[in-house]
Design an enzyme around this catalytic site. Sequence first.
Site, PDB file in Angstrom:
ATOM      1  N   GLU A  47       0.894  -1.140  -0.136  1.00 28.23           N
ATOM      2  CA  GLU A  47       0.028   0.016   0.104  1.00 28.23           C
ATOM      3  C   GLU A  47       0.952   1.151   0.055  1.00 28.23           C
ATOM      4  O   GLU A  47       2.022   1.188   0.537  1.00 28.23           O
ATOM      5  CB  GLU A  47      -0.796  -0.080   1.203  1.00 28.23           C
ATOM      6  CG  GLU A  47      -1.826   1.213   1.514  1.00 28.23           C
ATOM      7  CD  GLU A  47      -2.422   0.952   2.929  1.00 28.23           C
ATOM      8  OE1 GLU A  47      -2.086   0.259   3.784  1.00 28.23           O
ATOM      9  OE2 GLU A  47      -3.535   1.577   2.820  1.00 28.23           O
ATOM     10  N   LYS A 128      -9.470   2.209  -2.180  1.00 27.61           N
ATOM     11  CA  LYS A 128      -9.783   1.622  -1.014  1.00 27.61           C
ATOM     12  C   LYS A 128     -11.011   2.321  -0.477  1.00 27.61           C
ATOM     13  O   LYS A 128     -11.207   3.282  -0.200  1.00 27.61           O
ATOM     14  CB  LYS A 128      -8.752   2.105   0.007  1.00 27.61           C
ATOM     15  CG  LYS A 128      -8.604   1.361   1.510  1.00 27.61           C
ATOM     16  CD  LYS A 128      -7.412   1.566   2.237  1.00 27.61           C
ATOM     17  CE  LYS A 128      -7.346   1.093   3.623  1.00 27.61           C
ATOM     18  NZ  LYS A 128      -5.936   1.473   4.124  1.00 27.61           N
ATOM     19  N   CYS A 185      -4.998  -3.091   2.625  1.00 23.29           N
ATOM     20  CA  CYS A 185      -4.959  -3.248   3.942  1.00 23.29           C
ATOM     21  C   CYS A 185      -6.311  -3.527   4.782  1.00 23.29           C
ATOM     22  O   CYS A 185      -6.632  -4.597   4.853  1.00 23.29           O
ATOM     23  CB  CYS A 185      -4.269  -1.876   4.599  1.00 23.29           C
ATOM     24  SG  CYS A 185      -3.483  -1.861   6.117  1.00 23.29           S
TER      25      CYS A 185
END
Lengths: 332, 332
Positions: A47, A128, A185
């Site tokens: 990330e 995300k 994540c």
Amino acid sequence: MVRTLRVAAAQVGRVDRGTPRAAVIARLNALLDQAAAQRVKLAVFPETTFSTFFPRYWIEDQAEISSYFEKEPASGIAECDSVKAFFDKAKALDIDVAIGYGEETPEGTRYNTASYVSSGKTVGKYRKIHLPGTFEPFSKEEGVTNQLEKYYFKPGDLGFTAFRAPSLKKVCGGKKSPIVGQLICNDRRWAEGWRVYGLQGVEIMCIGYLWGIDPDSMTREEAYKDAMFHHKVVCQAHAYTNATFLITTARCGVDDGLHPLISGSMIVDPEGHIVAENKTEEDELVVAEIDLDACQQGKNKTFAFAKHRRPEHYGPICERAGVVEPEEPAEQ
Amino acid sequence: MVRTLRVAAAQVGRVDRGTPRAAVIARLNALLDQAAAQRVKLAVFPETTFSTFFPRYWIEDQAEISSYFEKEPASGIAECDSVKAFFDKAKALDIDVAIGYGEETPEGTRYNTASYVSSGKTVGKYRKIHLPGTFEPFSKEEGVTNQLEKYYFKPGDLGFTAFRAPSLKKVCGGKKSPIVGQLICNDRRWAEGWRVYGLQGVEIMCIGYLWGIDPDSMTREEAYKDAMFHHKVVCQAHAYTNATFLITTARCGVDDGLHPLISGSMIVDPEGHIVAENKTEEDELVVAEIDLDACQQGKNKTFAFAKHRRPEHYGPICERAGVVEPEEPAEQ
């Protein structure tokens, strides 16, 4: 064994605040060289790979904030000047890459993004969705670890969209292109994203992450161990229950001498077993040969969705974000 | 530490085909005596607890099939003559019980059911939604392990409905009654049921199970170990990501000398850690004192649903049962 290919989690160690892009990219490109030497066809990077994890800091200087974002052109991240050297290298070595970075759109909107790029072309893109942390810092002091993703990024607007990776078709049997999905994540702890990918038949999940420990209530060693336990248990459970391979890659190390970011880069098979994992807290390539047909036991039998799922009972998952508790019964 | 209570997983070992109800209930009641001696207020029993796991067998004799079901009256399972001795004992000892059994309704419909009973009253009832296995046997031979739940049971029709357990209110601080949910066996591998309970603020999940190993492709020891790995990884991940305690209880042992049923009875905390687990493959009481306030870290921070969930992207979970793959791109 007709749908085999070699894949890698390209773990990246410590990157301090202020590290120039060029220095980071030199390290990423060294990992690509290692991957090529091991005949890897897909490498997954972490990330926000091109800089330190800036959402740990409360930053008011707009120029510094801007410096953490790639100004991505409509043609895709591989054409972005600031990071082109990385994608050119991957193309030259004929390696597909999935990599996370701070994206700034031509309109100026900022996302925590991962792109899957093959020969310079963006094949899949994910922004995300489950942004952790807060909009406000709990401390404005230098050297304090905040988690400010909600402040720096907009929530993703591209859904959980699986895609085919045609570049991998010829190297794994030539029948059908593998189906790929991406998360970033914190997303890996949320069953919903995994399941939306599972419902698209995903065979390879690519997940970069960057995960600090929370040492408030325990020692640093205990907190590190606990974070690693949580990382592994969710990754293994969700890969298993969605019958998919997982390549998951850490940005780890002790950036700027703050709390450590955990490692835990690994390749997980569709039965949830770890088939390869990191040995260091540094830049490291974790490689495995995977057979995509191993997904079939889960997809066709154990978790044959069409036979076993009962969407008529799942309504609340899609109908509301938060909790509605059952009422307290009247006193008897 | 104001919302503490003592709970137990009441594991039950080998029960062969043809074992009389009275013999099983004598063993269950012995476990209740142990629970009372340890000041346990809630004991969770396995799936189809009152008989052998008959869905392993292809049975054509309707009288035998009928013998595995409790003819549950509208007033609830505690009033059912065949098993009343168990619920009377629990009431006498002031222990809440959650227990699985084959339910036959007054209309003759059959479900794989679990009821939560407090002082003889049914407080919560769940009928298994994710029925594994097949409608047809793969073998009609005696001694062959089938998995025929889809043949013997209708899928549950009560949804995933959490409820308050007022009987536990006074023993854990007196503020609010704990919120309880129930699943059965295979359900624990499906994130959807867990999440629907999570969205009701569940604090204690009660899950009985009964899980054979699949030794086709490995040795019995390997298959046992693999089944245990899958059991634990899904239980720990889903308890953690829904910020709930879990009490999960096995019917284990080698019924009729067939493939073993795994043990793995345990109590898991809302961080996913195992706080107590079985030591034997026999009847065994696994006890822990739990503090319900330990759910708050997950519910209010790590997984604060209202802050972090994005239902607008979860649509496919509720819209369809099966897989829709992305199309293969045109050849380039």
